[in-house]
Motif scaffolding. Structure first.
Motif, mmCIF file in Angstrom:
data_model
loop_
_atom_site.group_PDB
_atom_site.id
_atom_site.type_symbol
_atom_site.label_atom_id
_atom_site.label_comp_id
_atom_site.label_asym_id
_atom_site.label_seq_id
_atom_site.Cartn_x
_atom_site.Cartn_y
_atom_site.Cartn_z
ATOM 1 N N THR A 177 0.513 -3.012 4.010
ATOM 2 C CA THR A 177 1.741 -2.570 3.258
ATOM 3 C C THR A 177 1.336 -1.781 1.851
ATOM 4 N N GLU A 218 3.677 -0.729 8.660
ATOM 5 C CA GLU A 218 3.935 -0.895 7.420
ATOM 6 C C GLU A 218 4.738 -2.321 7.331
ATOM 7 N N TRP A 245 -3.585 -4.696 2.105
ATOM 8 C CA TRP A 245 -2.346 -5.629 1.322
ATOM 9 C C TRP A 245 -2.389 -5.307 -0.071
ATOM 10 N N HIS A 276 7.228 -3.861 -1.854
ATOM 11 C CA HIS A 276 5.718 -4.057 -0.879
ATOM 12 C C HIS A 276 5.139 -5.407 -0.910
#
Length: 487
Positions: free
Chosen positions: A171, A194, A278, A379
């Motif tokens: 992400t 994503e 991440w 995110h």
């Protein structure tokens, strides 16, 4: 060996470079230390000097004029004898002394030989950046599965693509420049997974609208991906990898709103390399033992607490860049300048920036920090990501501790956090000291994302030969310290 300066700056990335350049402009003597062989950190990583002409990487960089201006300022100060630049020097400890700080380093320019020395100064500024934050999944320990930052480091540092057919997942917007950079060098980027959804930005539009450079940059990457026909799959994740000697395929799945794979959506994609990221975790190894107060950030990391001038809660100690929260190079440069101005003020030196200039830097830093917070909220790490794991999935790669062992330690032994899990399973006791597995182990143990790294006396592996070369070991004054050092 022992050297003195007015200020020691640890880390020669964007924050450390701008801090050193500002402090030097204010008349201070500065020691700038970095483990790399060139200044610039990960953001401004370049091929070795002798290979830069033959390995073009200009398209992978941003703000190169600023980088070159900082390099020029540092080179001029070094030629004048006011900058002590220590490259390929690894800092393994920083401790308080009566009149300041002692920064213990090992000189690895002639590896495998290591030479120990201490740099001393009344002021210390830590700008050690961050590293890729990872979430384990079945097969993530196969050769060919890399971090997103690792893929980009290969591109920037040597023009090397890790594979011919690559899948990216995780992400955050960092996926986009890596995908574009790989595609520009002929790599087939088969998919970009994503985990978040673009609609999440609609809940935090203000910071994005107030930072037009950010969305303009994103639009440029979107155009590059469209040109290379790279598909970005929102709310999708790489939940498994397969292969024998190396990765040969990945398993991707659409995610529910909490991050669970949707039944019936899984599919296999053939690849020869994978990049997963991440977000990032701040490098706090030097700051925690010094007693700095930490605070939570929106991305689930603990970060060092600083005031408006980048002062930590420890007198004479300053921090800038990703240690204060992950927010990008422009933010790091601004915080480096603010930290150096504070060092100058606290040292009784005249400021470099005029009042209006300082206000402009503060305003920019505030806006960029707001954008970083909005980015983290848009995110997040999927709440139910651990549902991807089987009990056989390796979580700590160094010590080969599985998810099942961590779950057992929590359920049967009542382990409340990653520190207790470490004592029961050895997760986090390997070469990386929990940098790869720490956040994941904390989540599995405590069912929460907030992660505060454990205190370590030794921040980076150091040989006993280097330690034996020290004139004194005043900081190792009891058996507990010696046990920690052995560990």
């Amino acid at each position: 060996m022992s050297e003195s300066a007015d200020l020691v700056v640890v880390g020669a990335g964007p924050a450390g470079m701008s801090a050193a350049a500002t402090a030097l402009a204010g008349g201070l003597r500065v020691a700038l230390v970095d483990s790399g062989t060139a200044v610039g950190g990960q953001f401004w990583r370049h091929p070795p000097e002798h290979a830069r002409q033959s390995i073009p990487t200009e398209d992978l960089h941003h703000a190169l004029p600023e980088y070159r201006a900082l390099c020029h300022a540092l080179s001029a100060a070094r030629a004048a004898g006011r900058l002590d630049l220590r490259l390929a020097h690894h800092v393994w400890s920083a401790v308080r002394e009566d009149d300041g700080f002692a920064v213990h380093v090992v000189d690895r320019r002639q590896a495998p030989r290591e030479i120990a020395l201490a740099l001393r100064a009344p002021k210390l500024l830590v700008a050690t950046g961050a590293y890729d934050r990872q979430l384990p999944f079945p097969g993530w320990d196969l050769p060919g599965v890399l971090t997103i930052g690792g893929l980009q480091a290969l591109l920037k540092g040597g023009g090397v693509a890790a594979g011919n057919r690559v899948a990216l997942g995780g992400t955050g917007p960092f996926l986009l420049p890596v995908a574009a950079g790989l595609a520009a060098r002929g790599v087939e980027v088969v998919t970009v997974c994503e985990a978040a959804h673009p609609a999440a930005w609609l809940r935090h539009p203000g910071p994005l609208l107030r930072n037009p450079r950010k969305w303009a940059e994103g639009a440029g990457y979107a155009a590059a991906l469209a040109r290379h026909r790279i598909r970005v799959r929102p709310r999708t994740a790489i939940v498994g990898a397969q292969g024998h000697d190396r990765v040969t395929s990945v398993r991707i799945a659409s995610l529910t709103s909490d991050g669970r794979p949707r039944p019936g959506t899984e599919r296999h994609v053939a690849v020869d390399a994978v990049g997963v990221g991440w977000g990032f975790a701040p490098q706090l190894d030097l700051l925690v033992p010094l007693g700095c107060a930490l605070t939570d950030s929106a991305d689930g990391n603990a970060v060092v607490a600083v005031d408006r001038g980048q002062r930590t809660t420890v007198a004479g100690l300053y921090a800038a860049g990703e240690t204060c929260g992950v927010g990008g190079a422009a933010l790091a440069v601004g915080e480096g300048r603010l930290a150096a101005e504070s060092v100058l003020a606290d040292s009784g030196a005249a400021p470099v920036l005029r009042r209006r200039q300082l206000a402009a830097v503060r305003s920019a830093v505030t806006g960029q920090r707001a954008f970083a917070r909005a980015l983290a909220l848009a995110h997040p790490i999927p709440a139910a990501w651990s549902s991807w794991l089987t009990d056989e999935t390796v979580v700590c790669r160094c010590e080969e501790v599985t998810a099942g062992a961590v779950r057992t330690a929590r359920a049967e032994d009542g382990a409340p956090d990653h520190r207790q899990i470490k004592q029961l399973t050895r997760a986090g006791m390997g070469w990386c000291q929990g940098r790869m597995c720490g956040p994941a182990v904390q989540c599995l143990a405590a069912q929460q994302r907030s992660y505060e790294p454990a205190e370590r006396l030794v921040a980076t592996p150091v040989t006993l030969g280097a330690l034996a070369g020290l004139d004194e070991l005043d900081d190792i004054d009891d058996l507990d310290d010696l046990d920690d050092l052995k560990e």
